[in-house]
Design a protein around this motif. Structure first.
Motif, short mmCIF file in Angstrom:
data_model
loop_
_atom_site.label_atom_id
_atom_site.label_comp_id
_atom_site.label_asym_id
_atom_site.label_seq_id
_atom_site.Cartn_x
_atom_site.Cartn_y
_atom_site.Cartn_z
N GLY A 88 0.62 -1.18 -0.34
CA GLY A 88 -0.60 -0.16 -0.15
C GLY A 88 0.92 1.02 -0.11
O GLY A 88 2.31 1.58 0.52
N ASP A 89 0.11 2.55 0.24
CA ASP A 89 1.02 3.35 0.02
C ASP A 89 0.59 3.99 0.94
O ASP A 89 -0.13 3.85 2.08
CB ASP A 89 -0.25 4.60 -1.26
CG ASP A 89 0.67 4.42 -3.18
OD1 ASP A 89 1.65 3.56 -2.61
OD2 ASP A 89 0.13 5.13 -3.55
N SER A 90 1.52 5.08 1.29
CA SER A 90 1.82 5.72 2.87
C SER A 90 1.30 7.01 2.36
O SER A 90 0.67 8.36 1.39
CB SER A 90 2.74 7.19 2.53
OG SER A 90 2.88 7.41 3.71
N LEU A 91 -0.36 7.62 3.38
CA LEU A 91 -1.30 8.38 3.01
C LEU A 91 -0.30 9.56 2.98
O LEU A 91 -1.12 10.06 2.26
CB LEU A 91 -1.88 8.20 4.75
CG LEU A 91 -2.76 6.79 4.65
CD1 LEU A 91 -3.92 7.03 6.15
CD2 LEU A 91 -4.07 7.23 3.66
N ARG A 92 0.24 9.93 3.81
CA ARG A 92 1.44 11.63 4.41
C ARG A 92 1.93 11.31 2.99
O ARG A 92 1.68 12.75 2.33
CB ARG A 92 1.69 11.62 4.77
CG ARG A 92 0.10 11.99 6.10
CD ARG A 92 1.16 12.29 7.56
NE ARG A 92 2.24 13.34 7.99
CZ ARG A 92 1.15 14.87 8.06
NH1 ARG A 92 -0.46 13.93 8.05
NH2 ARG A 92 1.79 15.35 8.29
N ARG A 93 2.59 10.53 2.71
CA ARG A 93 3.76 10.53 1.17
C ARG A 93 3.20 10.27 0.03
O ARG A 93 4.51 11.06 -0.96
CB ARG A 93 5.53 10.11 2.09
CG ARG A 93 5.42 10.36 3.69
CD ARG A 93 6.47 9.52 4.00
NE ARG A 93 6.67 9.32 5.79
CZ ARG A 93 7.24 10.19 6.14
NH1 ARG A 93 8.60 10.59 5.08
NH2 ARG A 93 7.32 10.64 7.07
N ALA A 94 2.41 9.97 -0.05
CA ALA A 94 1.85 9.35 -1.68
C ALA A 94 3.26 8.63 -1.95
O ALA A 94 3.34 8.74 -3.32
CB ALA A 94 1.83 10.77 -2.64
N GLN A 112 0.42 10.51 12.70
CA GLN A 112 -0.47 10.86 12.21
C GLN A 112 -1.37 9.76 11.35
O GLN A 112 -1.97 9.93 10.58
CB GLN A 112 0.54 11.52 10.92
CG GLN A 112 1.71 12.44 10.72
CD GLN A 112 2.96 12.02 10.36
OE1 GLN A 112 3.27 11.09 9.08
NE2 GLN A 112 3.64 13.42 9.81
N ARG A 113 -1.60 8.62 12.08
CA ARG A 113 -2.09 7.45 11.66
C ARG A 113 -2.56 6.92 9.88
O ARG A 113 -3.22 7.13 9.79
CB ARG A 113 -3.54 7.92 11.48
CG ARG A 113 -3.54 8.47 12.95
CD ARG A 113 -4.04 7.74 14.29
NE ARG A 113 -4.62 7.90 16.12
CZ ARG A 113 -3.83 9.20 16.42
NH1 ARG A 113 -2.63 8.64 16.22
NH2 ARG A 113 -4.22 9.31 17.88
N ASP A 114 -0.75 7.07 9.74
CA ASP A 114 -0.17 6.41 8.55
C ASP A 114 0.18 4.97 8.53
O ASP A 114 0.79 4.52 8.93
CB ASP A 114 1.15 7.60 7.95
CG ASP A 114 0.60 6.92 6.61
OD1 ASP A 114 0.24 6.54 5.69
OD2 ASP A 114 2.01 7.71 6.63
N PHE A 115 -1.73 3.98 8.39
CA PHE A 115 -1.60 3.18 9.02
C PHE A 115 -1.09 2.25 7.92
O PHE A 115 0.02 0.99 8.33
CB PHE A 115 -2.69 2.21 8.44
CG PHE A 115 -3.90 3.27 9.93
CD1 PHE A 115 -3.17 3.88 10.99
CD2 PHE A 115 -5.48 3.85 8.99
CE1 PHE A 115 -4.62 4.00 11.48
CE2 PHE A 115 -6.27 4.45 10.02
CZ PHE A 115 -6.12 4.78 10.99
N ASN A 116 -0.78 1.94 6.74
CA ASN A 116 0.36 1.26 5.31
C ASN A 116 1.26 1.59 6.36
O ASN A 116 1.96 0.24 6.19
CB ASN A 116 -0.18 1.78 3.99
CG ASN A 116 -1.26 1.69 3.99
OD1 ASN A 116 -1.73 0.61 4.35
ND2 ASN A 116 -1.91 2.23 2.59
N VAL A 117 2.06 2.55 6.08
CA VAL A 117 4.07 3.18 6.46
C VAL A 117 3.50 1.83 7.95
O VAL A 117 4.52 1.19 8.10
CB VAL A 117 4.17 3.99 7.35
CG1 VAL A 117 6.22 4.34 7.56
CG2 VAL A 117 3.93 5.04 5.37
#
Lengths: 307, 537, 503, 304
Positions: D77-83, D267-272
């Motif tokens: 998956g992708d990082s929500l924050r970093r695209a 940051q709740r960046d779940f995938n990371v």
């Protein structure tokens, strides 16, 4: 040794307590460590009731008051914090929360960890497998995430912090207990009990648990220190205990921004943490010696020469 | 000065302990000549090993302290030399071998490496060390010497390890070899071989041999001179033959009298009803068969001895019958009911009737419990046997029965001697008034004099209470004195069974004969005949 | 033992190789800037986020217009040379000619249109779009260099609104880019994630060449470390250090950072539904006590949620003076009327929101206690804070949210709707009169706009005691002795390298 | 040995899957990432768009199904924050953590073994006492406190070392020193205790009777045996470092996985978070295998 030995064993037997004290006195480091820890426990027990008001009283005029100045009274001997509250009083009051968090977390994790470890070590293969996988999961579960989850869903309080820290420490006790149980259950006296028809519960609680207890206590002493440091690290990251509650870790973490201008804000609580953890470490290494029959003579000789 | 190879003069050593100073040896003097074998005989705690440890500089100071004396070797007092000088002598001029070769070999290095180290530690080149190691391993009779050098200690049998230990000690052809209980942990047949090897090597090299032992048989087999020690003091010295037949000191006489295998043999009572019938009992671990189909009966009030070398499966029988391990097949009928298929609950009831006494009382008694707790635990488990208010009296009664005092009830196991501990274990076994007691090597860890007392106690219980025994042992003389019938086991099978008299007087199977021939007799003259007979076998 | 050492040495050497090769030192004409927060994106359409804007805005990507933050010239030309209002709803922008993007393509009206469309696309989550929320904008290219923007409803501050739109070439894909192309004086030369970002000066920039040739940005979250880096000569500019560290007059300077701290009140829950209680709250806080103690000398007691440099700021409003007795009286009056003034409520603060945040909220909580409030402090982390701050509000114990609001855009419109309108996401007020005021001020222009905003502020502050306003904050920057840089109110969200010169 | 690796791999895989389930669902209880990614004044439609774009609107079980499906195809998956792909983000950071952990643990191991062995040999001596006490002080101090004091002293006052960051070898000195302290104190104690036990064992007596020199006695005969319990502790400590040294990384601006993790959590960046957990868990699994291997190398009795 021949039969007569039993008769000559310890003609003037000291009481258990007396032996304990003389063995403690034999290791001066451990003796002072114990004294210091007793002092800390005392602070934790009665500190808040004596100094809570003083510790919470803001006085911006005494803001960052330097230490070793007695103009403002003895409570300011160690200086004042950023809101002018006396550091000495705050350290004494914070002892309660700090000790509660550490003791609570250690007690909780040792209870759960040891119970699971006993089950995993004594019962069959499947419960053991499941429990060990569970331990693996906890081990690799990031403790920071755990802290955020628990403190988000519940709220940042001493009780919840205890839960977070306890969960992260469970595997240590679990694994140690299991390993020890696997060893102890093979001992002859356990088999002797089995031959007599003792139930599993009896074997676990009467025979195995007392044998592994010293090891658990030694680990717990060290863990106590670890938990204190972990608690302060969580405070540093902003996900631990939050004001108005105070712990030593929180005090260090809050004082760190004043390190260059008012070093004493972070220094005193930091020093107390170091002294406490060191005392626990010293006590634990003393216990390792005192509980080991092959090493104990080192302390007993020392005790003799000081009689 | 004298021209002895080694002379210990007026040596005293003491140790710091919790109870203050304990004198380990007191004013001890002895000497050793070239080519001579000196035996130092004593029971545990007699200080028989201390002087040799002092010679090897192996006493840790503290807690040890050498308070007086000298050790003369080559005209020098070893105690005056510095550590480096003494290190240079160790292994090169004076070497030592120990009781338990498994723990005395470093487990993580190959035996070749360890033998070579003796050579290289004293400055010889590595290539020479390799050649010497190979030569030695060949000499002590290890099969496939080249391969053996690259193996680790745990890959050898106990006897082989002791041979390798000897090879390691003799690497630099020392003038003196000190052997501290070199055969104690070994089976009788292996013991005989190792002693023979030592004897041969001594003849080859002309070294002086100090043999520390508690076993009169060993003394009789190899010693030229004998020193008897008790409580840190030498009580008697002389030729073994003279001492055996004409001991001066009461302690020596007691030791000689305690040597088992001299009593009247018992006769089994064929009329007694069998209480335990073991049929086709099997146990395998993977492809290894520890026990392959064993069948025997135990009759009421009878003592059945099970003998055999280590690994013969004799202890496995006890563990299977008592359900400490699960069996792979067969039956064990206790009064007609199969023990092996009982549920844990049913088994718990039967456990009252069958009890066990383990080999090592140090390990079989929980160190955290008092004697009272240990003995009364049986009634805590089986609530209906005895009401709680009677526990105290019964414990005291039992203690009295096994020859201990009532006042001992509040002590902990570590406050007792080995023999006393075994009495406690027996008292515990008696608490439930069993009909059968299984003794797994119950006396083999005890000193001879204590052994005799415990055997006497067991015999008395058998006669008074009518208890049947399964007596598992590797020590044939003890069996001879105590058992009614004997099973001889080898590799998980029963080789021979019969009455004591039949097995000892007229063994049918060669294995039984070999076993009997390997046993050592405390009388040097008898032992010499035996040895000649064995070598001829 | 020897082999152990050797192996250890090899492991060590192997591990060190990347460390050595990563060496980068500031050259001549280069500056190193240490920021508090790493960039997770460099997309120009996210440049309104302060950590991204500080690197990207006007350095890599430019805008059509630009707000003057050093003087008071208002909105100034950047990529647009001039503009005028065609009718109420339409603005015409004349674009600068001869401007090239760093990839060599020429800048024209189509790029502007694409840039706008990109912010509105569903394929990404461009942050700029929130400023155009609720406005129907139509971009039309009159010719390559002329652009009409039609808006419904009318946008009197269109030139200011458009100062937020960063321009990217029309080839730029809709999803976030990691290689931003812009018309600005710098290009993104290197991005070592987690370590640094380097910008290099372009030779073909349309305007005057700035003095700085390369700029390296590094990121340290610990303020003490940022200050130490400039002191140790490892960095030239630390735009944000803590007041406590800012003790060296030669290098450290304060600047209004456009942040305003306040306690957001939910007017809908008791006891804060009573005006007297809200007034008592304001009277109970001794704002002066903070200045020069926990907070630095430069902070100003706030009378509005936007800083004084904002259009329509009302100079006539006076901050409430600390009057503990009056506060107690007001509370007593309210209590007499049946207002449950002794209800326990939370003061929700965000850990690390600004330097000294915890101490400030601790002090406020204790001051409120002195006045007879039943306040309890709860410090939370950012995600939790958001729960308390934005609608729907958390049920249960009533609470005040300590928050910090940033408006450096020059017009209150960027704040007022969200913070005070009945439909505003962080608004605790449902007041039709206030809604009307905000709506009319938003639509007004010129002096009328100024006056309406002033009225709104007066109403908020004096009549309904909308919040517990605290301070307009200041930031502290440490600037190394080799370079010249004066921080401004915009420094929080943009740091133009062109403003930096060398000594 | 092969069998054991296989068994271990399977049980690790089970644990890992359990971990993924736990983290996936628990982390989603901690709030909506859109609230954190978007500015506080973002509109509901922007939030809706954000959630739609990242599939956060689906029921949790559907989200989990998608996640596992993607995972099986090797897509974290992708990082929500970093695209960017979450795995790339994590691996970049992990390289730093790995280096930091490897260097630190190497130094710790060497130092703890040398000092601990000598302390055990001279038990009760001044050296023994000093080593224990100093290592304890180092291990007992809060690391963020030492870190900041160290920067003030060594970078600002003395100017010997750079304050923070990456770049030269010197940049590594302070972070490694800080990380060094705690495991050193701990492992030193274990080495000392283990050496004391080993020095009292029978084979040492044999070696002394053979005339082996003291150095050889300590470092050749005893140490290898004493290392067995030490290795386990080294493993535990290394595992802790592989999970990222959050505080040291945060203070020194080190782009490691610890800093990444705490940022992703806040940051709740779940995938990371998930990718980071899986990468570090894999690393720890490999390290455990290496430890098994080390056991087998050190102790021939285990090999069979």
């Amino acid at each position: 040794m021949s039969e007569h030995v039993a008769a000559t064993v310890r003609p003037h037997r000291k009481t258990v307590f007396g032996r304990f004290i003389s063995m403690l006195w034999a290791d001066k480091f451990a003796f002072f460590a114990t004294t210091f820890l007793l002092l800390v426990v005392l602070c934790a027990l009665i500190g808040p009731s004596l100094l809570e008001d003083v510790a919470g009283k803001q006085n911006l005029r005494a803001r960052n008051a330097p230490p070793f100045v007695l103009d403002r009274g003895w409570v300011y001997f160690l200086g004042g914090d950023a809101l002018g509250r006396p550091l000495f009083a705050r350290i004494v009051v914070a002892a309660q929360n700090t000790m509660m968090v550490a003791a609570g977390a250690v007690a909780l994790s040792i209870t759960i960890g040891a119970t699971l470890g006993l089950i995993a070590g004594y019962l069959g293969r499947w419960p053991s497998e499941i429990i060990m996988r569970f331990a693996d999961v906890i081990m690799s579960f990031p403790s920071l995430l755990l802290a955020v989850i628990v403190l988000y869903i519940l709220e940042p309080s001493v009780g919840n912090l205890i839960i977070v820290l306890a969960i992260t420490r469970i595997p240590i006790y679990l694994r140690t207990t299991r390993a020890e149980v696997l060893e102890v259950r093979e001992r002859m006296f356990v088999q002797a009990a089995q031959v007599m028809g003792a139930s599993s519960g009896r074997i676990i609680f009467r025979h195995i648990l007392p044998m592994i207890f010293p090891t658990l206590v030694t680990i717990a002493t060290l863990d106590f220190a670890f938990v204190m440091l972990a608690e302060s690290a969580l405070s540093f990251l902003g996900i631990g205990i939050q004001p108005p509650e105070i712990t030593w870790g929180l005090m260090v973490s809050q004082g760190r921004q004043y390190l260059t201008s008012a070093w004493w804000l972070a220094f005193w609580p930091g020093l107390i943490i170091i002294l406490t953890t060191m005392s626990l470490n010293l006590l634990s290494s003393w216990m390792r010696t005192a509980l080991d029959p092959t090493q104990r003579w080192r302390l007993e000789i020392g005790g003799k020469s000081n009689d | 000065m004298t021209d002895h190879l080694l002379e210990v003069r007026n040596l005293s050593v003491r140790f710091h302990t919790a109870q203050g100073f304990v004198n380990a040896v007191n004013d001890v003097s002895w000497h050793l000549d070239r080519g001579e074998t000196l035996a130092i005989l004593g029971e545990s705690g007699s200080g028989k090993s201390v002087s040799s440890s002092a010679i090897m500089n192996l006493i840790d100071c503290p807690p040890g302290e050498i308070t007086s004396g000298e050790i003369l070797f080559d005209g020098q007092d070893l105690l005056q030399l510095d550590n480096e000088a003494r290190r240079a002598l160790n292994g090169k001029r004076i070497a030592m071998i120990f009781q338990d070769p498994m723990s005395h070999f470093n487990p993580v290095y190959t035996v070749g490496w360890q033998i070579e180290e003796t050579v290289t530690a004293h400055g010889r080149p590595a290539a020479q060390a390799r050649a010497r190691a190979l030569e030695l391993v060949k000499r002590v009779g290890i099969p496939d010497p080249e391969g053996a050098l690259n193996k680790y200690p745990h890959e050898f049998s106990g006897g082989q390890r002791q041979r390798l230990m000897i090879a390691m000690a003799l690497a630099l052809k020392p003038d003196i070899l000190i052997a501290d209980e070199p055969t104690t942990a070994l089976d009788v047949t292996v013991q005989a071989e190792v002693l023979t090897l030592l004897h041969e090597l001594q003849d080859e090299t002309g070294m002086g041999l100090v043999l520390i032992t508690h076993d009169l048989g060993v003394v009789a087999d190899v010693a030229d001179r004998l020193v008897v020690m008790e409580k840190g003091c030498i009580v008697e010295t002389g030729r073994p033959h003279d001492i055996y037949h004409n001991a001066q000191h009461p302690y020596t006489r007691k030791l000689i009298a305690a040597a088992p295998g001299k009593g009247v043999m018992r006769q089994p009572d064929p009329s007694a009803a069998p209480i335990l019938c073991v049929q086709g009992l099997q146990k395998s671990y993977g492809t290894f068969h520890a026990l392959s189909g064993v069948t025997f009966d135990v009759r009421r009030g009878e003592t059945l001895a099970v003998v055999g070398e280590s690994g013969s499966g004799k202890s496995t029988i006890a563990r299977l019958v008592l359900r400490l391990e699960s069996s792979s097949g067969g039956k064990a009928l206790w009064k007609g009911e199969d023990l092996l298929t009982k549920t844990p609950k049913e088994m718990s009831k039967v456990r009252r009737e069958i009890q066990m006494v383990f080999q090592d009382p140090t390990q079989s008694l929980n160190p955290k419990m008092t004697v009272f707790q240990i003995i009364s635990e049986a009634w805590a488990i089986h609530r209906d046997v005895l009401p709680k208010d009677k526990w105290r009296a019964r414990v005291e009664e039992l203690l009295d029965q096994v020859g201990l005092e009532a006042g001992h009830a509040e002590r902990y196991p570590h406050q007792f001697s080995g023999g006393q501990r075994q009495r406690i274990a027996i008292a515990r076994a008696l608490a439930l008034e069993p009909e059968l007691i299984i003794c797994d090597e119950a006396v083999s860890a005890l000193d001879v004099s204590i052994q005799a007392q415990v055997i006497e106690l067991l015999g008395k219980l058998r006669d008074d209470l009518g208890i049947a025994f399964i007596f598992i042992a590797h020590d044939l003389p003890v069996v001879r004195d105590f058992a009614d019938r004997v099973l001889v086991m080898k590799s998980g099978e029963i080789v021979e069974d019969g009455s004591v008299e039949q097995i000892f007087e007229a063994p049918r199977k060669p294995y039984t004969k070999r076993l009997l021939a390997a046993g050592l007799d405390p009388d040097p003259a008898v032992q010499k005949q035996r040895r000649d007979a064995r070598l001829a076998l | 033992m020897k082999t152990t050492n050797l192996t250890a040495g090899l492991v060590l050497a192997a591990a060190m190789v990347p460390a050595l090769s990563g060496a980068a030192f500031a050259q001549d004409k280069g500056v190193t800037i240490v920021l508090s927060e790493e960039l997770d994106l460099v997309d120009p359409c996210m440049a309104t986020r302060s950590n991204i804007g500080r690197v990207v805005l006007q350095n890599i990507s430019e805008t059509l217009t630009e707000l003057d933050v050093r003087g008071d010239k208002g909105v100034m030309p950047r990529l647009a040379e001039s503009w005028d209002m065609v009718d109420d709803n339409t603005w015409r922008f004349n674009l600068r000619q001869g401007v090239k993007f760093s990839d060599g393509t020429a800048f024209d009206a189509a790029d502007v249109i694409h840039s706008f469309e990109r912010t509105q696309s569903d394929a990404n989550t461009c942050e700029i779009s929130r400023y155009y929320e609720g406005i129907d904008l139509t971009f039309t290219a009159v010719d390559d260099n002329t652009l009409d923007i039609k808006s419904v409803p009318a946008q009197p501050i269109m030139p200011l609104l458009i100062s937020l739109l960063t321009i990217v070439p029309s080839e730029t894909a809709m999803e976030f880019t990691r290689d931003p192309i812009g018309t600005g004086p710098y290009t993104l030369a290197e991005w070592n994630v987690g370590q640094n970002i380097t910008l290099e000066r372009r030779d073909d920039y349309w305007g005057e060449a700035p003095a700085v040739e390369t700029a390296t940005y590094v990121f340290r979250s610990e303020p003490a470390v940022r200050a130490a880096m400039v002191a140790a000569g490892e960095a030239d500019i630390a735009p944000s250090i803590s007041a406590i560290e800012a003790s060296n007059a030669a290098t450290d300077a304060s600047y209004p950072n456009s942040e305003t701290t306040y306690l957001r009140i939910d007017h809908g829950t008791a006891p804060f539904d009573d005006l007297r209680v809200r007034q008592a709250l304001n009277l109970a806080i001794d704002r002066e006590a903070f200045i020069g103690t926990i907070l630095s000398e430069g902070v100003i007691p706030a009378v509005a949620i936007v800083p004084p440099s904002t259009l329509g700021w009302n100079p006539d409003i006076a901050a409430p003076t600390y009057d503990l007795e009056r506060a107690k009286e007001l509370l007593a009056e309210a209590a007499a009327d049946g207002v449950p003034v002794d209800t326990e409520f939370l003061v929700v603060g965000r850990t690390g929101n600004f330097p000294g945040a915890t101490e400030v909220y601790e002090a406020i909580t204790s001051m409120l206690g002195d006045a007879g409030f039943n306040a309890r402090l709860q410090m939370v982390e950012v995600a939790e804070h958001e729960q308390f701050y934005s609608r729907p509000f958390v049920d249960g114990t009533p609470y005040l949210v300590g928050a910090q609001h940033d408006n450096s855009r020059g017009d209150p419109v960027f704040s007022m709707f969200f913070k005070y309108h009945s439909e505003g996401r962080q608004s605790g007020i449902m007041d039709p009169k206030l809604d009307a005021l905000i709506d009319s001020a938003t639509a007004a222009t010129g002096d009328e706009r100024v006056a309406l905003w002033q009225d709104t502020f007066a109403y908020l502050h004096d009549e309904i005691a909308s919040d517990g306003l605290l301070f307009h904050m200041v930031g502290f920057a440490r600037v190394g002795e080799n370079v010249n840089f004066t921080p401004t109110i915009a420094t929080n969200g943009a740091l133009q390298l062109a403003d930096i010169t060398f000594n | 040995m092969k069998n054991r690796i296989g068994q271990r791999a399977i049980s690790s895989l089970i644990s890992l899957f359990g971990l993924v389930i736990l983290v996936f669902f628990l982390s989603r209880l901690t709030g909506d990432p859109s609230a954190l990614f978007l500015p506080v004044d973002a509109s509901e439609s922007m939030r809706e768009n954000f959630r739609e774009l990242h599939g956060l609107n689906d029921p949790l079980l559907v989200q989990f199904g998608h996640y596992v499906g993607d995972l099986l195809r090797g897509d974290f998956g992708d990082s929500l924050r970093r695209a960017r792909p979450a795995l790339d983000v994590v691996l970049e950071a992990f390289v730093w953590t790995l280096q930091l952990a490897a260097i630190t643990m190497t130094l710790v191991t060497i130092a703890a073994i040398v000092v601990g062995s000598i302390a055990a040999f001279k038990v009760g001596s001044l050296f023994d006492r000093a080593a224990s006490l100093l290592s304890l002080i180092g291990a007992s101090a809060p690391d963020f406190w030492i870190a900041i004091v160290a920067i003030v002293v060594f970078s600002l006052q003395l100017g010997w070392l750079p304050t923070s960051g990456t770049g030269t070898v010197w940049h590594w000195v302070l972070p490694i020193t800080i990380l060094f302290l705690r495991p050193f104190g701990l492992i030193l104690q274990v080495v000392r205790g283990s050496m004391l036990t080993a020095l009292g064992s029978a084979y040492v007596k044999t070696a002394r009777a053979k005339g082996v020199k003291n150095n050889r006695l300590i470092f050749v005969h005893t140490l290898r045996n004493a290392m067995l319990p030490v290795i386990t502790v080294i493993g535990d400590q290394a595992a802790a470092l592989l999970n990222g040294a959050v505080i040291v990384e945060t203070i020194f601006g080190f782009p490691g996985v610890g800093k990444l993790m705490i940022d992703a959590i806040l940051q709740r960046d779940f995938n990371v978070i998930l990718a980071a957990i899986m990468v570090t868990a894999l690393a720890i699994f490999i390290m455990n295998l290496l430890i098994d291997l080390a056991y087998a190398i050190l102790d021939p009795r285990i090999r069979t």
